[in-house]
Design a protein around this motif. Structure first.
Motif, PDB file in Angstrom:
ATOM      1  N   LEU A   1       0.885  -0.679   0.413  1.00  0.00           N
ATOM      2  CA  LEU A   1      -0.147   0.349  -0.132  1.00  0.00           C
ATOM      3  C   LEU A   1       0.287   1.894  -0.073  1.00  0.00           C
ATOM      4  CD1 LEU A   1      -3.158  -0.850   2.535  1.00  0.00           C
ATOM      5  CD2 LEU A   1      -3.135  -1.309   0.077  1.00  0.00           C
ATOM      6  N   GLY A   2       0.660   2.479  -1.054  1.00  0.00           N
ATOM      7  CA  GLY A   2       1.574   3.664  -1.063  1.00  0.00           C
ATOM      8  C   GLY A   2      -0.412   4.502   0.108  1.00  0.00           C
ATOM      9  N   THR A   3      -0.915   3.927  -0.850  1.00  0.00           N
ATOM     10  CA  THR A   3      -2.177   5.561  -0.053  1.00  0.00           C
ATOM     11  C   THR A   3      -3.092   4.760   0.409  1.00  0.00           C
ATOM     12  OG1 THR A   3      -3.100   5.553  -2.122  1.00  0.00           O
ATOM     13  CG2 THR A   3      -1.465   7.293  -1.764  1.00  0.00           C
ATOM     14  N   LEU A   4      -4.123   4.951   1.723  1.00  0.00           N
ATOM     15  CA  LEU A   4      -4.747   4.502   2.441  1.00  0.00           C
ATOM     16  C   LEU A   4      -5.899   5.112   2.632  1.00  0.00           C
ATOM     17  CD1 LEU A   4      -6.412   1.821   4.292  1.00  0.00           C
ATOM     18  CD2 LEU A   4      -4.913   2.671   5.963  1.00  0.00           C
ATOM     19  N   THR A   5      -7.432   5.346   2.542  1.00  0.00           N
ATOM     20  CA  THR A   5      -8.515   6.114   2.861  1.00  0.00           C
ATOM     21  C   THR A   5      -9.437   5.447   3.715  1.00  0.00           C
ATOM     22  OG1 THR A   5      -7.852   7.589   0.433  1.00  0.00           O
ATOM     23  CG2 THR A   5     -10.218   8.051   2.207  1.00  0.00           C
ATOM     24  N   LEU A   6      -9.583   5.617   4.376  1.00  0.00           N
ATOM     25  CA  LEU A   6     -10.798   5.259   5.677  1.00  0.00           C
ATOM     26  C   LEU A   6     -11.856   5.627   6.107  1.00  0.00           C
ATOM     27  CD1 LEU A   6      -8.709   3.491   7.413  1.00  0.00           C
ATOM     28  CD2 LEU A   6      -9.756   2.231   5.559  1.00  0.00           C
ATOM     29  N   SER A   7     -12.651   5.444   6.558  1.00  0.00           N
ATOM     30  CA  SER A   7     -13.477   6.078   6.911  1.00  0.00           C
ATOM     31  C   SER A   7     -13.475   6.277   8.801  1.00  0.00           C
ATOM     32  CB  SER A   7     -15.597   5.501   6.971  1.00  0.00           C
ATOM     33  OG  SER A   7     -16.722   6.464   7.660  1.00  0.00           O
ATOM     34  N   GLY A   8     -13.969   7.297   9.445  1.00  0.00           N
ATOM     35  CA  GLY A   8     -13.013   7.265  10.357  1.00  0.00           C
ATOM     36  C   GLY A   8     -14.075   7.968  11.459  1.00  0.00           C
ATOM     37  N   PHE A   9     -15.789   6.692  11.104  1.00  0.00           N
ATOM     38  CA  PHE A   9     -17.279   7.014  12.073  1.00  0.00           C
ATOM     39  C   PHE A   9     -17.592   6.395  12.956  1.00  0.00           C
ATOM     40  CE2 PHE A   9     -19.161   9.078   7.543  1.00  0.00           C
ATOM     41  CZ  PHE A   9     -18.816  10.419   8.344  1.00  0.00           C
ATOM     42  N   THR A  10     -16.758   5.158  13.009  1.00  0.00           N
ATOM     43  CA  THR A  10     -16.847   4.049  13.731  1.00  0.00           C
ATOM     44  C   THR A  10     -15.413   3.050  13.706  1.00  0.00           C
ATOM     45  OG1 THR A  10     -17.623   2.335  12.320  1.00  0.00           O
ATOM     46  CG2 THR A  10     -19.380   3.804  13.695  1.00  0.00           C
ATOM     47  N   LEU A  11     -14.407   3.534  13.577  1.00  0.00           N
ATOM     48  CA  LEU A  11     -12.731   3.048  13.771  1.00  0.00           C
ATOM     49  C   LEU A  11     -12.477   2.871  14.647  1.00  0.00           C
ATOM     50  CD1 LEU A  11     -10.792   1.791  11.539  1.00  0.00           C
ATOM     51  CD2 LEU A  11      -9.508   4.030  11.617  1.00  0.00           C
ATOM     52  N   ARG A  12     -12.270   1.517  14.933  1.00  0.00           N
ATOM     53  CA  ARG A  12     -11.420   1.635  16.752  1.00  0.00           C
ATOM     54  C   ARG A  12      -9.978   1.407  16.504  1.00  0.00           C
ATOM     55  NH1 ARG A  12     -15.522   1.660  20.696  1.00  0.00           N
ATOM     56  NH2 ARG A  12     -17.656   1.072  19.787  1.00  0.00           N
ATOM     57  N   MET A  13      -9.981   0.284  15.431  1.00  0.00           N
ATOM     58  CA  MET A  13      -8.511  -0.527  15.232  1.00  0.00           C
ATOM     59  C   MET A  13      -7.948  -0.032  14.052  1.00  0.00           C
ATOM     60  SD  MET A  13      -8.908  -3.921  18.226  1.00  0.00           S
ATOM     61  CE  MET A  13      -7.226  -4.031  17.857  1.00  0.00           C
ATOM     62  N   LEU A  14      -6.525  -0.367  13.934  1.00  0.00           N
ATOM     63  CA  LEU A  14      -6.427  -0.085  12.428  1.00  0.00           C
ATOM     64  C   LEU A  14      -4.633  -0.267  12.379  1.00  0.00           C
ATOM     65  CD1 LEU A  14      -6.023   0.617   9.264  1.00  0.00           C
ATOM     66  CD2 LEU A  14      -5.193   3.328  10.325  1.00  0.00           C
ATOM     67  N   HIS A  15      -4.356  -1.423  11.942  1.00  0.00           N
ATOM     68  CA  HIS A  15      -3.024  -2.287  11.547  1.00  0.00           C
ATOM     69  C   HIS A  15      -2.987  -2.342  10.231  1.00  0.00           C
ATOM     70  CE1 HIS A  15      -3.783  -4.385  16.043  1.00  0.00           C
ATOM     71  NE2 HIS A  15      -5.039  -3.980  14.958  1.00  0.00           N
ATOM     72  N   ALA A  16      -1.581  -1.545  10.013  1.00  0.00           N
ATOM     73  CA  ALA A  16      -1.306  -1.168   8.742  1.00  0.00           C
ATOM     74  C   ALA A  16       0.237  -1.351   8.734  1.00  0.00           C
ATOM     75  CB  ALA A  16      -1.989   0.120   8.595  1.00  0.00           C
ATOM     76  N   SER A  17       0.740  -1.699   9.074  1.00  0.00           N
ATOM     77  CA  SER A  17       2.652  -2.646   9.205  1.00  0.00           C
ATOM     78  C   SER A  17       2.835  -2.651   7.755  1.00  0.00           C
ATOM     79  CB  SER A  17       2.464  -2.895  10.602  1.00  0.00           C
ATOM     80  OG  SER A  17       2.360  -4.219  10.808  1.00  0.00           O
ATOM     81  N   SER A  18       4.183  -2.678   7.549  1.00  0.00           N
ATOM     82  CA  SER A  18       4.287  -3.497   6.648  1.00  0.00           C
ATOM     83  C   SER A  18       4.263  -3.396   5.040  1.00  0.00           C
ATOM     84  CB  SER A  18       4.767  -5.250   6.911  1.00  0.00           C
ATOM     85  OG  SER A  18       5.585  -5.068   8.010  1.00  0.00           O
ATOM     86  N   ASN A  19       3.968  -1.811   4.775  1.00  0.00           N
ATOM     87  CA  ASN A  19       3.399  -1.353   3.941  1.00  0.00           C
ATOM     88  C   ASN A  19       4.043  -0.358   3.024  1.00  0.00           C
ATOM     89  OD1 ASN A  19       0.967  -2.628   2.956  1.00  0.00           O
ATOM     90  ND2 ASN A  19      -0.065  -2.462   4.943  1.00  0.00           N
ATOM     91  N   ARG A  20       3.983   0.591   2.384  1.00  0.00           N
ATOM     92  CA  ARG A  20       4.606   1.958   1.700  1.00  0.00           C
ATOM     93  C   ARG A  20       3.856   3.056   1.585  1.00  0.00           C
ATOM     94  NH1 ARG A  20       6.251  -0.883  -4.285  1.00  0.00           N
ATOM     95  NH2 ARG A  20       7.071  -3.082  -3.398  1.00  0.00           N
ATOM     96  N   LEU A  21       3.049   2.964   2.968  1.00  0.00           N
ATOM     97  CA  LEU A  21       2.683   4.013   3.391  1.00  0.00           C
ATOM     98  C   LEU A  21       3.079   5.476   3.539  1.00  0.00           C
ATOM     99  CD1 LEU A  21      -0.055   2.897   5.558  1.00  0.00           C
ATOM    100  CD2 LEU A  21      -0.652   3.411   3.306  1.00  0.00           C
ATOM    101  N   THR A  22       3.034   6.490   2.289  1.00  0.00           N
ATOM    102  CA  THR A  22       3.379   8.002   2.777  1.00  0.00           C
ATOM    103  C   THR A  22       2.202   8.577   3.368  1.00  0.00           C
ATOM    104  OG1 THR A  22       2.555   8.375   0.428  1.00  0.00           O
ATOM    105  CG2 THR A  22       5.356   7.837   1.008  1.00  0.00           C
ATOM    106  N   THR A  23       0.891   8.679   3.239  1.00  0.00           N
ATOM    107  CA  THR A  23      -0.279   9.098   4.508  1.00  0.00           C
ATOM    108  C   THR A  23      -0.972   8.476   4.344  1.00  0.00           C
ATOM    109  OG1 THR A  23      -0.976  11.366   3.774  1.00  0.00           O
ATOM    110  CG2 THR A  23      -0.880   9.850   1.910  1.00  0.00           C
TER     111      THR A  23
END
Length: 1414
Positions: A543-565
């Motif tokens: 993953l280079g980019t990640l877009t989510l909805s934050g209304f009910t988000l409780r846990m986010l696990h996004a390690s070991s990717n290529r995220l810049t934002t």
């Protein structure tokens, strides 16, 4: 060999004459040779009934294609002696027949009268009767039907890895099964496969039975029956009568007629009832059912054993709350017929069996259970869906996982009550539409099948709330599909090769709350339309980019990717855990600081240069912040009290910490700021009273100065303190609860009052500037380890040492002089050091193998083995793998072949220990590229699992190994998926291991294999050193940092310790192991140094380094300087936290007796040194250190209170080369087998070598060394020399046979060449009361050499005269760099020049250490 063949043939011929059997011909290509009892008249059997008994024309001749009997030997397993060779099993005809075709071979056939498990390796099981072993010669085309017809049997059975036993189909071919199994392991050569198939040790992996093995424990839990005295009811109206009584399932069955089951059967349900002892009668039990209409039966048993067996099993049944019958893992083909009497059964577990459809107890009869609700048929090799199951209309739960199913029948729609259906681990690619009628189905498992899309039938299953489709082939996910499945809330699509998640319209997906997309191929992910998402797992994508909805988000696990934002809108006010580690983030988004409930934030291994203002650290919810491995230069100030409990700031560029850190973070318990540029730390409080709750503090590798120590006073709850590699001058002992202090490599000159602390457990003050120690009157009882090595000015008195008598491990510098081993080490292009630390675990599961002089030549062998949670397998590999490699090198010179076979053979030699346990392993072999000893060196590396090797070339790391873990190896992950293994959410095969290649764990085959990765790297002059480490080391220390660390330390032992110490200071709590091998490879592989002579006295010794509890092979413990005033003794126990090794030379820190110091030349195999009869000639060698990349350091030793009566502790003997303790106990098998390849001497170059004689000086150690064909022993101050031609006589002598073989506990001696199973021999050796290996303190008179009559005169002359020199021919083919000097004398004597032969160099003869205690 010819004589042996004649003996075998004569023995067989004599047997045939006695039994009246005429010797037949040889077996045909499609036939089999089956061993029979000698007194049995054998009749011909096979496909061709008209074939005669065959001719004697030759090994390959046969009259027909039938199966024919040649001979029989009744072979019984007898411990380790069962591993006989093919030569001793078969005569010359049989061996010639086997050589004629690789498709021929031998199958070992066992009887079934004992427990199917073979005896443990090396145990005393040999005294108990064992099953007969029949050797069956056959071909790969021989079927079970043919074998059974020949031996007049009914069936054959196979057992894999000591587990379940399966009946073979008549068309299956046993030998082909063995060949296929060996090929899947990694064997490629057909001849080698044929040889391995004939090895009886293979029975721990695959074993065949002629009868089904009887397991008494299994029978007891499945069915109990017998004829006993029975009385019905509690009153005396009924009389006692003999009846057949059966306990099966959940019921007690009593027949109405004695010894007959044809009449009326009385059924007594036991679930919820009672079973009680009747005290009025002996061995009597009362069985009562539950409910208001309860019935009672009294059963009087004949023996106490029957009474206990029935009481034990019945008690389990009555304690159940549901009518459950568990028959899993029983190798059943059918359920017992009596089980059908238990009509109250609601739960039936038949997992891991071999259930068949037909038969009285087959699957076709399961509908007879009228109340069955739960049925587990997983792992039964069904192949097809049993349609009879669809007739059990009461089923609510059905498990058919791992049965190789390809389709689901239409009758599945009959199970209208079904709620849970598990179909994981099959080959399904579609589901029938009839499944849409299962309206009560709420759980459907479809993981690890072959689906390429989400089945459309799920739209009709409105109650199913979880889509479990991990490990399939779904490459794309359309969110519109999920909209139509409005009932799905939890979606698991990990390990699918998913490439994109798309949405053709902006329709909102409102029902999905949990989404798992781990281990896929996603490059971008937009889940903004999933408005109610609570948990997202998307680790290990691209993953280079990640877009989510934050209304009910409780846990986010996004390690070991290529995220810049990461874009989340709106601000996730419900977010509590977020893991963004191992990405490319240069800054944190602003919304992170606005999260009101975030508790854990992990942003390690990114590119962050600053934290976003002070709002993050001042969050009122944040409890754990991990920001290590970034580029942070400052940490924002704390403005108010915060609930922060754990803060990790290691590997940044911090020069200071906030002054208010400890004042505001009163709940802080863990702080790690290692590998920064700190010069001071914040104060714990502003007053004398401190409220600090800090328990763990890691300050390793900073620039902390003297002021830092005073600032630690306020942390009264501190338990663990790592403060190594700083600039401290003193350390205040004020932390009352401290139990671990790691403060080595500082400038501490005054010994801190650390020993006054009541809970102190481990203290490491090595490599400081201590001069004296001030001890309290009594030391704390908790102290276990004290390391004071590397303090060159420290002197200890005897009174001080006596206070340390109760300490498990005390490490001090040993004031030793240069020994003969130093000159030997200087002649090799390498030397090693190692370190092992147990961390916070109670045992050390890492072992090291290190041999600087492998195979008596300029070769080396190094290895490291990590058992993760077990210590047994690493130890076994440590003491056998060197021998196995030595044997394989005799069979092949191809690196990929001998290394691969070494691992596979070691895997087999693990025996029963390797069935359920395993270990990662790495083996490095340094050798010449060709047979030419002058050729350049090469390094061959082989590994399985997660152990790794790194070569430093021109200052840059060169990885040499391959990490075989599911997370790091895509092709291995795919291979495991194709073989239909179940991979759990933590990426472990069957929830056991994350590795796809291991030594051991054979029960996980074919998912986990022992075949290694093999790589050969030519060595050159730019290669500086080699690093070997386990998973825990390289998880914390990168390749580049490891290389820079070793370059800075410049000593292999100190470098290995620093690597482990750094990993611990970076937060590692597991076992850590590291091996550092310094390399001195010249352009032409020449390692010579010009001689340098100086008349100046030697300066002070270089800074000492931590050293081993158990010295290396060239560092004898007995060579202690007399000026030190210390009596050296070795502890029989090693440190629970750290073990170091010292191998190679050690430089003396005292001036020699004369004023002139001669530095020895370091010579290579191309330019041997000038010697005479193995003794260095004056002028060509001496004492003192030699410059090089790695400096030599004074050795150290360990003091213990375990003193022997005669003043010589058993551990004072020099350890065998290559034997490294694994940190807790040095067991006997290590001492026996790590040098087994040294105990075997090669053939002599010429007959002259046999006539060569040698003299030597007295040696106080009383050790024995062997130089090619010469055996020399120094016992009781007398020197005995024995020529090579007398060695055979010595081997025959009972008083000296132990020198040439292993003396067992029963008094017998096993020659090394006959010890095929090294592990088994090791376990038979005698051990000390404490369980550790020790040599006898006093020499046994029987262990002394007997002087042959031919040598008596020479010995008398030798003892009368003081000259040990005798001229004689030398071995011109033996380079001097391969050989040891003759004795470990502190000061080698000078010899008259007239005794030195001509100017030509005389090679040093080989020496090998023999411990007379062995």
């Amino acid at each position: 060999m010819a004589m042996e063949d004649e003996d075998n043939n004569a023995e067989v011929a004599a047997t045939n004459v006695r039994t009246g059997i005429k010797r037949g011909g040889d077996v045909g290509d499609n036939g089999a040779c089956i061993d029979r009892q000698p007194d049995t008249v054998v009749h011909q059997a096979g496909l061709n009934q008209t074939a005669g008994r065959g001719s004697r024309s030759g090994p390959g001749a046969h009259a027909a294609t039938g199966i024919r009997v040649l001979k029989q030997r009744n072979m019984k397993r007898n411990g380790s002696r069962s591993c006989v060779t093919r030569k001793t099993r078969f005569g010359s005809r049989e061996r010639d027949w086997l050589k004629g075709d690789t498709q021929r071979g031998c199958v070992c056939l066992y009887g079934g009268t004992v427990d199917p498990q073979p005896p443990a390796s090396g145990t005393q099981a040999s005294s108990t009767p064992q099953t007969d072993l029949q050797l069956v010669l056959c071909s790969t085309s021989t079927t079970v039907e043919e074998l059974c017809a020949q031996k007049k049997g009914h069936a054959l059975y196979v057992q894999l890895h000591g587990d379940l036993v399966r009946r073979l189909d008549p068309s299956e071919r046993p030998l082909q099964m063995v060949y296929d199994y060996l090929a899947s392991m990694g064997y490629a050569d057909p001849v080698r496969v044929q040889q391995e198939a004939a090895n009886s040790d293979l029975s721990c992996l695959i074993r065949f039975y002629s009868e089904r093995p009887v397991n008494a424990d299994q029978q007891e839990r499945t069915l109990l029956k017998g004829v006993f005295s029975v009385r019905k009811g509690k009153t005396q109206l009924h009389k006692w009568a003999e009846r057949q009584v059966i306990l099966c399932g959940t019921c007690l069955i009593v027949a109405s007629v004695k010894d007959s089951l044809t009449g009326k059967m009385h059924i007594l349900p036991l679930v919820g009832g009672k079973v009680e002892e009747v005290k009025r009668r002996q061995h009597c039990l009362m069985f009562s059912s539950a409910g208001s209409q309860a019935q009672t039966y009294f059963v009087n048993f004949d023996t106490l054993a029957d009474y206990q067996r029935w009481h034990r099993q019945a008690s389990k049944v009555v304690s159940q709350t549901v009518s459950l019958v568990d028959l899993s893992c029983y190798s059943l083909e059918a359920v017992p017929e009596y089980l059908f009497y238990s009509q109250d059964i609601t739960h039936l577990n038949l997992r891991h069996n071999f259930m068949s459809l037909q038969g009285p107890g087959g699957l076709l009869n399961l509908p007879r259970f009228s109340q069955l609700k739960s049925l587990n048929l997983s792992h039964n090799r069904l192949g097809v869906f049993p349609e009879c199951v669809c007739e059990i209309l009461t089923l609510t739960e059905l498990n058919l996982s791992c049965n190789s199913l390809h389709a689901i029948p239409l009758q599945i729609g009959n199970l209208q009550s079904l709620q849970t259906l598990s179909l994981d681990g099959n080959h399904l690619s579609s589901l029938p539409d009839e499944m849409g009628g299962l309206f009560q189905l709420n759980s459907l498992g479809l993981s690890f099948n072959s689906f390429s899309h989400v089945p459309a039938v799920l739209e009709r299953l409105s109650v199913v709330d979880k889509l479990a489709m991990a490990g399939n082939r779904v490459e794309s996910l359309d969110l519109c599909t999920l909209v139509r499945m409005s009932h799905l809330k939890n979606i698991d699509l990990r390990l699918n090769g998913l490439r994109w998640v798309k949405s053709e319209n902006l329709e909102v997906v409102s029902q999905v709350t949990q989404l798992d997309l781990r281990d896929n191929c996603l490059e971008s992910l937009d889940l903004g339309s999933v408005c109610n998402l609570e948990t997202l797992h998307c680790q290990r994508n691209q993953l280079g980019t990640l877009t989510l909805s934050g209304f009910t988000l409780r846990m986010l696990h996004a390690s070991s990717n290529r995220l810049t934002t990461v874009n989340i809108y709106p601000v996730p006010n419900q977010l509590t855990h977020m893991d963004l580690s191992q990405n490319l983030l240069e800054y944190l988004p602003d919304w992170v600081c606005d999260c009101r409930k975030i508790e854990m934030l992990d942003i390690t291994r990114n590119l962050l240069s600053e934290l976003p203002s002070s709002r993050l650290l001042n969050s009122l919810s944040l409890r754990k912040l991990l920001t290590g491995y970034n580029r942070l230069q400052r940490v924002p100030e704390l403005l108010d009290h915060v609930p922060l409990e754990a803060l990790d700031l290691q590997h940044n560029m911090l020069a200071e910490l906030p002054e208010s850190l400890f004042l505001k973070a009163l709940n802080l318990k863990y702080l790690n700021v290692s590998a920064n540029a700190l010069e001071s730390i914040p104060p714990s409080s502003q007053s004398e009273e401190s409220l600090s709750t800090l328990q763990e503090l890691y300050l390793t590798e900073n620039n902390l100065s003297e002021n830092c120590g005073a600032l630690l006073i306020g942390h009264q709850n501190l338990r663990i303190l790592h403060i190594a590699y700083n600039q401290l001058l003193s350390f205040p002992a004020s932390c009352k609860r401290l139990h671990t202090l790691i403060a080595h490599s500082n400038h501490i000159s005054v010994f801190p009052e650390i020993l006054n602390l009541p809970e102190i457990k481990l203290v490491d003050l090595s490599c400081n500037e201590l001069t004296e120690i001030q001890l309290p009157d009594s030391l704390p009882a908790t102290l276990q380890e004290l390391d004071l090595t590397g303090n060159s000015s420290l002197m200890l008195e005897h009174k001080t040492l006596n206070l340390f008598s109760h300490i498990t491990t005390l490490k001090l510098d040993q004031k030793s002089t240069t020994t003969a081993g130093d000159s030997l080490s200087a002649s090799t292009p390498w030397k090693h050091g190692y370190s092992e630390m147990s961390g916070q675990r109670n045992k050390l599961c890492v072992s090291v193998l290190a041999v600087d002089h492998f195979r008596d030549s300029v070769e080396a062998c190094y290895g490291i083995f990590d058992g993760d949670r077990n210590e047994e397998v690493p130890r076994l590999l440590q003491c056998t793998m060197g021998d196995v490699l030595c044997e394989e090198l005799q069979h092949s010179s191809v690196d990929s072949v001998y290394m691969c076979n070494t691992f596979l053979t070691s895997h087999r030699k693990l025996g029963m220990a390797g069935q359920k346990l395993g270990a990662s392993g790495l083996l490095c072999y340094i050798h010449h590229e060709t047979s030419d000893p002058g050729a350049s060196f090469s390094l061959t590396v082989a590994n399985v699992g997660t152990c790794q090797a790194v070569l430093c070339r021109n200052g840059q790391p060169v990885p040499l190994s391959k990490v075989y873990s599911l997370e790091n190896c895509t092709e291995e992950m795919e291979r495991v998926k194709v073989s239909k293994a179940i991979i759990t959410e933590d990426n472990k095969v069957s929830g056991v291991t994350c590795c796809s290649r291991l030594l051991g764990c054979s029960y996980l085959s074919p998912w986990v294999l022992p075949k290694p990765w093999v790589h050969t790297e030519p060595l050159c002059s730019q290669d500086e050193f080699l690093i070997l480490g386990n998973r825990a080391l390289f998880e914390r220390v990168s390749y580049q940092e490891a290389v820079c660390t070793v370059q800075a330390v410049r000593d292999p032992r100190a470098a290995a310790k620093k690597l482990c110490s750094l990993a611990q200071s970076y937060g590692c709590k597991d076992n850590i192991g590291a091996v550092v091998v310094s390399l001195h490879i010249g352009e032409d592989s020449c390692t010579c140094e010009p001689p340098v002579t100086t008349t100046e006295p030697r300066g002070p010794a270089p800074a000492p380094v931590p050293a081993s509890v158990i010295p290396g092979p060239s560092d004898p413990a007995t060579n202690l300087s007399s000026s030190s005033g210390i009596v050296t003794e070795f502890s029989s126990e090693t440190s629970a936290s750290e073990i170091g090794s010292e191998a190679g030379s050690t430089a003396s820190d005292e001036p020699p007796s004369s004023g002139t110091v001669t530095r020895p030349e370091r010579r290579c195999s191309l330019h041997p040194a000038t010697t005479l009869c193995g003794i260095m000639v004056p002028g060509s060698g001496g004492t003192g250190p030699h410059p090089g990349l790695f400096q030599q350091q004074p050795s150290s030793t360990t003091f213990s209170s375990n003193q022997s009566d005669n003043g010589l502790d058993s551990d004072d003997e020099a350890p065998l080369e290559g034997v490294i303790s694994n940190g807790s106990k040095l067991e006997v098998e290590v001492d026996i087998h790590c040098c087994a390849f040294q105990l075997r001497s090669g053939p002599h170059e010429s007959p002259k070598d046999l006539d060569f004689e040698k003299r030597g000086f007295d040696h106080p150690g009383g050790k024995m060394r062997r130089q090619n064909s010469v055996v020399v022993s120094a016992t009781n101050g007398c020197l005995l020399a024995v020529c090579g031609r007398e060695i055979a006589d010595l081997k025959k002598s009972p008083s000296t046979s132990s020198l040439f073989g292993k003396k067992l506990s029963n008094g017998s001696v096993v020659a090394p060449e006959d010890s095929h199973n090294l592990i088994e021999v090791a376990l038979e050796a005698p051990k000390k009361k404490s369980g550790y290996f020790t040599a006898p303190a006093q020499q046994d008179p029987e262990d002394q050499l007997i002087v042959p009559p031919s040598l008596e005169q020479e010995v008398r002359e030798q003892l009368r005269g003081q000259s040990p020199l005798v001229s004689g021919p030398s071995a011109p083919t033996t380079p001097s760099s391969l050989k040891d000097p003759v004795w470990d004398h502190p000061h080698p004597p000078a010899f008259p020049s007239s005794l030195v032969p001509g100017p030509g160099p005389t090679p040093i003869l080989q020496q090998e250490v023999y411990d007379t205690a062995l």
